[in-house]
Design an enzyme around this catalytic site. Structure first.
Site, PDB file in Angstrom:
ATOM      1  N   ASN A   1     -18.209 -30.147-106.837  1.00  0.00           N
ATOM      2  CA  ASN A   1     -17.202 -29.353-107.539  1.00  0.00           C
ATOM      3  C   ASN A   1     -17.786 -28.668-108.768  1.00  0.00           C
ATOM      4  OD1 ASN A   1     -15.514 -30.300-105.626  1.00  0.00           O
ATOM      5  ND2 ASN A   1     -14.509 -31.828-106.911  1.00  0.00           N
TER       6      ASN A   1
ATOM      7  N   HIS B   1     -23.519 -28.076-107.153  1.00  0.00           N
ATOM      8  CA  HIS B   1     -23.266 -26.648-106.968  1.00  0.00           C
ATOM      9  C   HIS B   1     -23.037 -25.916-108.287  1.00  0.00           C
ATOM     10  CE1 HIS B   1     -22.065 -27.458-102.492  1.00  0.00           C
ATOM     11  NE2 HIS B   1     -23.355 -27.527-102.713  1.00  0.00           N
TER      12      HIS B   1
ATOM     13  N   CYS C   1     -33.796 -13.139-118.939  1.00  0.00           N
ATOM     14  CA  CYS C   1     -34.414 -13.627-120.184  1.00  0.00           C
ATOM     15  C   CYS C   1     -34.239 -15.131-120.378  1.00  0.00           C
ATOM     16  CB  CYS C   1     -33.840 -12.886-121.383  1.00  0.00           C
ATOM     17  SG  CYS C   1     -32.163 -13.390-121.811  1.00  0.00           S
TER      18      CYS C   1
HETATM   19  N1  APR Z   1      -7.489 -36.091-101.378  1.00  0.00           N
HETATM   20  C1  APR Z   1      -8.630 -36.236-100.658  1.00  0.00           C
HETATM   21  N2  APR Z   1      -9.103 -35.288 -99.839  1.00  0.00           N
HETATM   22  C2  APR Z   1      -8.397 -34.153 -99.709  1.00  0.00           C
HETATM   23  C3  APR Z   1      -7.187 -33.939-100.404  1.00  0.00           C
HETATM   24  C4  APR Z   1      -6.739 -34.978-101.271  1.00  0.00           C
HETATM   25  N3  APR Z   1      -5.604 -34.859-101.992  1.00  0.00           N
HETATM   26  N4  APR Z   1      -6.737 -32.707-100.082  1.00  0.00           N
HETATM   27  C5  APR Z   1      -7.612 -32.166 -99.229  1.00  0.00           C
HETATM   28  N5  APR Z   1      -8.621 -33.044 -98.985  1.00  0.00           N
HETATM   29  C6  APR Z   1      -9.801 -32.868 -98.130  1.00  0.00           C
HETATM   30  C7  APR Z   1      -9.624 -31.952 -96.947  1.00  0.00           C
HETATM   31  O1  APR Z   1      -9.159 -32.679 -95.805  1.00  0.00           O
HETATM   32  C8  APR Z   1     -11.032 -31.404 -96.730  1.00  0.00           C
HETATM   33  O2  APR Z   1     -11.756 -32.203 -95.814  1.00  0.00           O
HETATM   34  O3  APR Z   1     -10.778 -32.235 -98.933  1.00  0.00           O
HETATM   35  C9  APR Z   1     -11.677 -31.519 -98.113  1.00  0.00           C
HETATM   36  C10 APR Z   1     -11.975 -30.200 -98.796  1.00  0.00           C
HETATM   37  O4  APR Z   1     -12.956 -29.522 -98.050  1.00  0.00           O
HETATM   38  P1  APR Z   1     -13.561 -28.128 -98.552  1.00  0.00           P
HETATM   39  O5  APR Z   1     -12.473 -27.225 -98.984  1.00  0.00           O
HETATM   40  O6  APR Z   1     -14.480 -27.633 -97.491  1.00  0.00           O
HETATM   41  O7  APR Z   1     -14.367 -28.533 -99.881  1.00  0.00           O
HETATM   42  P2  APR Z   1     -15.853 -29.086-100.033  1.00  0.00           P
HETATM   43  O8  APR Z   1     -16.212 -30.019 -98.938  1.00  0.00           O
HETATM   44  O9  APR Z   1     -15.969 -29.577-101.419  1.00  0.00           O
HETATM   45  O10 APR Z   1     -16.695 -27.754 -99.855  1.00  0.00           O
HETATM   46  C11 APR Z   1     -18.091 -27.815-100.004  1.00  0.00           C
HETATM   47  O11 APR Z   1     -18.226 -25.452 -99.853  1.00  0.00           O
HETATM   48  O12 APR Z   1     -17.709 -23.204-100.346  1.00  0.00           O
HETATM   49  C12 APR Z   1     -18.446 -24.315-100.669  1.00  0.00           C
HETATM   50  O13 APR Z   1     -19.542 -24.480-102.692  1.00  0.00           O
HETATM   51  C13 APR Z   1     -18.308 -24.758-102.106  1.00  0.00           C
HETATM   52  O14 APR Z   1     -18.751 -26.956-103.022  1.00  0.00           O
HETATM   53  C14 APR Z   1     -18.074 -26.248-102.006  1.00  0.00           C
HETATM   54  C15 APR Z   1     -18.609 -26.563-100.625  1.00  0.00           C
END
Ligand code: APR
Length: 251
Positions: A97, A114, A125
């Site tokens: 995050n 990230h 610079c």
């Molecule tokens: N608690 C736990 N998990 C949750 C909740 C919640 N309240 N709400 C959603 N989720 C889960 C979803 O089921 C999903 O699997 O969180 C996950 C979010 O997935 P992504 O949106 O793909 O996020 P992330 O895995 O952090 O993405 C990775 O992708 O675009 C890039 O750089 C960006 O760091 C990011 C990377």
């Protein structure tokens, strides 16, 4: 079924977090319902080519996200993780995050794979800044601008968000510090990541090879679910509240 795991039974814990960690704070995730990449196209706002082509558009997107996250507060899950660091022997957060909510909740040992929405830099610079509060109104690097004012041929360049965009490499030192913590861990808890973005998605394997107990918190299955010893199909705050039962209160 309730998880038999309690954080207080372990001494070297890594929390590996993704966008779902901050979902209950109101920060949109990237994929799935309401995901950022459903509304925005990363090729026009989150890669180096887009920045070189149209930096104003890329900054518009990042200033929108900075404004959105600034209004959000850390949730109970972030606070529980910060409390773990206060009262347990060794706790590290390895996060994908960029929102800074772990730090705002009080976590100190945080590796941002990230980068961060709040970090700015100039690739020409080396100027750097980290200012949570301000919108980035002046898009030009102040150091290059000052130089341009005294040098007839100098041209100011744009500040760049200190984020790992699509196509960028991760910081070697951040990956190394993260792997060290994972390699030394006896408990690794992955929270709210879809586990589809590499190389980050692969990092929990380091903890698995080191013999740690692995817990996945996610309402949904992920491509990495089979790696885990325990899968908790609930939200970050619900599952962390359960895992942190019996945790002493912090200062
Ligand atoms: N608690 C736990 N998990 C949750 C909740 C919640 N309240 N709400 C959603 N989720 C889960 C979803 O089921 C999903 O699997 O969180 C996950 C979010 O997935 P992504 O949106 O793909 O996020 P992330 O895995 O952090 O993405 C990775 O992708 O675009 C890039 O750089 C960006 O760091 C990011 C990377």
């Amino acid at each position: 079924m309730p998880s038999p795991i309690r954080v207080t039974d372990f001494s070297r814990i890594v929390f590996f977090t993704g966008a779902g960690m901050s979902a209950e704070s109101g920060v949109p995730t990237y994929r799935g319902k309401g995901g950022i990449w459903k509304e925005y196209d990363f090729e026009s706002c989150a890669c180096q080519e887009a920045f070189e082509r149209d930096p104003d558009h890329v900054w518009e997107f990042h200033n929108y996200r900075r404004g959105l996250v600034r209004k959000c507060e850390p949730n109970e899950g972030h606070r529980l993780i910060a409390r773990c660091e206060q009262v347990l022997p060794s706790v590290t957060v390895v996060t994908q995050n960029i929102d800074g909510l772990h730090q705002r909740a009080g976590s100190k040992r945080v590796h941002e794979l990230h980068g961060s929405l709040w970090k700015l830099r100039c690739d020409r610079c080396g100027w750097r800044d980290e200012d949570f509060s301000a919108p980035v109104d002046d898009l030009l690097c102040p150091a290059c601008k000052a130089l341009a004012a005294t040098t007839p041929r100098g041209t100011p360049v744009y500040k760049r968000p200190g984020i790992v965009w699509f196509g960028d490499s991760l910081s070697g030192s951040v990956v190394q510090a993260s792997c060290q913590a994972l390699d030394a861990s006896d408990l690794m808890i992955s929270i709210g990541t879809s586990a589809v973005v590499f190389p980050a998605a692969q990092l929990p394997v380091v903890a698995k090879r080191a013999g740690a107990t692995l817990v996945e918190i996610n309402p949904e299955d992920t491509p990495m679910s089979e790696l885990y010893d325990h899968c908790m199909r609930s939200t970050a705050t619900e599952a962390l509240t359960e895992l942190c039962q019996g945790l002493p209160s912090g200062s």
